[in-house]
Structure formats: C-alpha cells, structure tokens
Design an enzyme around this catalytic site. Structure first.
Site, PDB file in Angstrom:
ATOM      1  N   CYS A  77       0.813  -1.231   0.000  1.00 50.52           N
ATOM      2  CA  CYS A  77       0.000   0.000   0.000  1.00 50.52           C
ATOM      3  C   CYS A  77       0.840   1.272   0.000  1.00 50.52           C
ATOM      4  O   CYS A  77       0.519   2.234  -0.690  1.00 50.52           O
ATOM      5  CB  CYS A  77      -1.009  -0.008   1.151  1.00 50.52           C
ATOM      6  SG  CYS A  77      -0.322  -0.272   2.792  1.00 50.52           S
ATOM      7  N   ASP A 271      -7.350   5.754  -1.459  1.00 50.08           N
ATOM      8  CA  ASP A 271      -7.072   4.542  -0.706  1.00 50.08           C
ATOM      9  C   ASP A 271      -6.604   3.429  -1.643  1.00 50.08           C
ATOM     10  O   ASP A 271      -7.335   3.058  -2.565  1.00 50.08           O
ATOM     11  CB  ASP A 271      -8.349   4.118   0.030  1.00 50.08           C
ATOM     12  CG  ASP A 271      -8.136   2.965   0.998  1.00 50.08           C
ATOM     13  OD1 ASP A 271      -7.030   2.397   1.012  1.00 50.08           O
ATOM     14  OD2 ASP A 271      -9.079   2.641   1.740  1.00 50.08           O
ATOM     15  N   HIS A 273      -6.200   0.305  -0.873  1.00 50.70           N
ATOM     16  CA  HIS A 273      -6.561  -1.016  -0.357  1.00 50.70           C
ATOM     17  C   HIS A 273      -7.741  -1.646  -1.100  1.00 50.70           C
ATOM     18  O   HIS A 273      -8.768  -1.986  -0.517  1.00 50.70           O
ATOM     19  CB  HIS A 273      -6.859  -0.921   1.141  1.00 50.70           C
ATOM     20  CG  HIS A 273      -5.699  -0.462   1.945  1.00 50.70           C
ATOM     21  ND1 HIS A 273      -5.539   0.857   2.333  1.00 50.70           N
ATOM     22  CD2 HIS A 273      -4.626  -1.129   2.422  1.00 50.70           C
ATOM     23  CE1 HIS A 273      -4.414   0.970   3.021  1.00 50.70           C
ATOM     24  NE2 HIS A 273      -3.843  -0.215   3.090  1.00 50.70           N
TER      25      HIS A 273
END
Length: 376
Positions: A77, A271, A273
């Site tokens: 990430c 993000d 993820h």
C-alpha cells in the site's frame, strides 16, 4: 488464497473508518492547491479528484524477480501511495495542474506515456517490481511493508534511471530542507538572496536558469510520538493550500493512504486497499485506464487519527515555482508557528555528513524475470 485476500480487504474497510459522502459545509475544500466550495463547485471538485492517477493493489502480474510474489495485497500500500505522489508530479510536469481526465475520452499522448511508467511490468520504470526490488537497497525485503521515508528514498533512486521525465527528486533529512543540497540535485547553482534580517524573506535564483529541472521535493517528518501533535495540524493544512502541493504520504499504522487535501478537520485521501487485476498492456499500446481513476466519492478521515510519520510532497516545475514555494514556507510555516514542522535553510549544516549528489546506483540483472536490483 482469493478468500484470504477478500477477508483481508473487508477488515481494512472496517478499520479505516472512512467517510465517503462529502459534507454539506460552508468550509472550503482544498485539493492539491485548488480551493472548492462544495455547495457550488461539487462537480468540479469530484472531477479534480477523479483525474488523479489511482494506484491500488493488483494481482496476477508477473512474479517480482521472476520467482517472487505476483500480488502486492497486504504489503504494497505505501508503494502504491508512492506511485500516486510521483504520478501527480509527472502529470503536473507534462499536462499541468489544470488537466482533467474524462472517462471514455481521448487522452493526450503524454498521459498514456505517464501511465506506462507505472504498469505492473518489470520493464516499467516505476512499477511495483522496480520499487520493491530497489527497496532491497534500503533494507526492505520484497513483500515487506514500507514507511514514507523508505518509499521516498526508493523514488529518488528510480528517478535517476528515468531519462524521459528528467525529474530531480530531493528527499530532506532531519526535518530540514537545504537549498544548497537541492542545487546539487538539480545540477545548477541556487543562491538565496535574503533581506537584512536573516531568513525573513527568501528569493532563490540560479546561476544557470536554463539548467533547471522539474523538482519533486519529498519531506519525511515525524509530527509526534504516537499521535500527531495538534500544534502541527494548521501547518499541515497550509501545505495542501500551496500550488506546489503534490500531496502527503501517510496513514495509520500499517495502513498507507495518499492524502490529497482537507475540509475542516478531516483529511481527504485516495485509498490503495482494493485489489484489482493487473492490466495487460504492451509497451506503446493504449492502456485501458478506467481502473486507474477512483470514480467514487473521495474518502475522508479525522486529522487527529493520522499517524505522525508522513512525507510531504511538493512539485516545482520552474525556478519561479521554487521561489514561490520558498516564500510560502517562510510566511506560512516558519513565521507563524511556534513549533515548526520543518526548517528551510540555505547552507548544508556543518555538523552533518557531506551531501552526496545522487547518481545511478549499480544494478545487476537477476532472477528469471531479468529484473534489476540494487547492489549494496
């Protein structure tokens, strides 16, 4: 394995405490140096956010190093956030901050070339493959989680191999940006003309202005011990207001986000993820780019939830940009704060080790995939 990855992503979504709907507020929303009014300019705001290149976990790419992982879910990430902050610099470099992406629209040639730099292929200069293996030189095994400073160091080294973008990457140390060291990164000589009161006004000028190269400034910071010190919050907001803002690398422990702005006491972020299939594209071909733009509302989190370890990013395309950035830092960061987030100085501190001008590291070909790794 698919079930394990799905369970992992569900846990990420539960614990991230994200807020998706934009608030109905009179407070301005700042996105990478641009100011928006939610009530009158929501569509323009969303267009801006969706135009940022969005890099997420991917799966089923060629194994890293030939025999390594073929997905970065669970560990990549911060590397993906590093790709996003660098991609923002390259978009500003070639297309300008005002450029906007249109779904299903025809994209500029420069845009496609930028996107190719980040494809999940061993021969793309900023691919997950190149970043993970260059990280070996920073003491990180392939598949190990990174922090903001390590990713900044990896980007600095990879940029040395990127002749097309000709980007100078400077990574500060000890919360201090040194003009003299930046000039060495640029390969030109910068001088600071100061008013009689030292550091009361900055004006940078180069001896050889035609030698200026686009500059990505990365400033790793620790803004507290376990939590962000509230004294830094306003200064952090001021960074997002600067036209040179390229965003911030950070997040929560073991959860990396790419922060692109704020509204009131909340940070706005992209993000990484989400696990998507790797895009299969030959070099020079047009990339199906729909999955590289986040088309849902931007996520938000409380500034007070931010992990204190971050890296600020700024892009200065020209000498005038850098001059303006120096002045903004002086006015908004240095003069107004009792506890400064970082320092900006002219000369390399005498008690520091000598500054080493970045040069291409030695590399060797290794593994079945023929990818490159740093020799330490």
């Amino acid at each position: 394995m698919e079930a394990v990855l799905a369970k992992y992503e569900n846990q990420i979504n539960v614990f991230s405490e994200y807020l998706e709907d934009l608030p109905d507020t009179d407070e301005p929303v700042w996105i990478l140096g641009e100011c928006y009014d939610v009530k009158t300019g929501k569509s323009e705001l969303l267009s801006d956010v969706r135009s940022r290149l969005w890099f997420t976990y991917r799966k089923k790419f060629s194994p890293i190093g030939g025999t390594g992982p073929s997905s970065d879910t669970g560990w990549g990430c911060m590397l993906r956030c590093g790709q996003m902050i660098l991609a923002q610099a390259l978009v500003c470099r070639h297309l300008g901050r005002e450029w906007r992406w249109v779904a299903e629209g025809t994209q500029p040639v420069e845009y496609q070339r930028i996107l190719h730099c980040f494809l999940d292929r061993k021969d793309s200069c900023y691919s997950i493959h190149q970043m993970a293996q260059m990280g070996v030189g920073e003491g990180k095994s392939v598949g190990e989680w990174y922090g903001p400073n390590t990713v900044a160091q990896v980007l600095k080294k990879l940029a040395l191999f990127d002749d097309w973008n000709s980007l100078a990457v400077y990574v500060s140390m000890d919360n201090t940006v040194v003009i003299e060291d930046i000039s060495k990164c640029l390969g030109t000589m910068l001088y600071i003309l100061a008013a009689p009161c030292p550091l009361s006004h900055f004006h940078a000028t180069s001896q050889h202005p035609l030698d200026w190269r686009p500059l990505l400034l990365l400033i790793p910071l620790r803004m507290g011990i376990n939590d962000i010190n509230p004294v830094y919050i306003q200064a952090l907001k001021e960074c997002f207001k600067m036209p040179q803002s390229c965003g911030v690398l950070g997040g929560k422990p073991n959860l990396a986000y790419y922060f692109i702005g704020f509204v009131d006491d909340e940070l706005i972020y992209l993000d990484p993820h989400t696990t998507q299939l790797a895009v299969d594209s030959e070099t020079g071909s047009t990339v199906d780019d729909q999955s590289y733009h986040c088309q849902r509302n931007p996520r938000r989190m409380k500034i007070t939830s931010l992990d204190p370890s971050v890296a600020l990013g700024f892009f200065c395309k020209s000498e005038e940009d850098f001059d303006s950035w120096c002045n903004l830092v002086q006015q908004e960061i240095l003069k107004k704060r009792n506890l400064r987030m970082f320092e900006l100085v002219e000369k390399h501190p005498s008690h520091w080790p000598p500054f080493i001008t970045p040069t291409k590291p030695e590399v060797q070909t290794t593994g079945a995939g023929g990818s490159t790794v740093l020799i330490t």
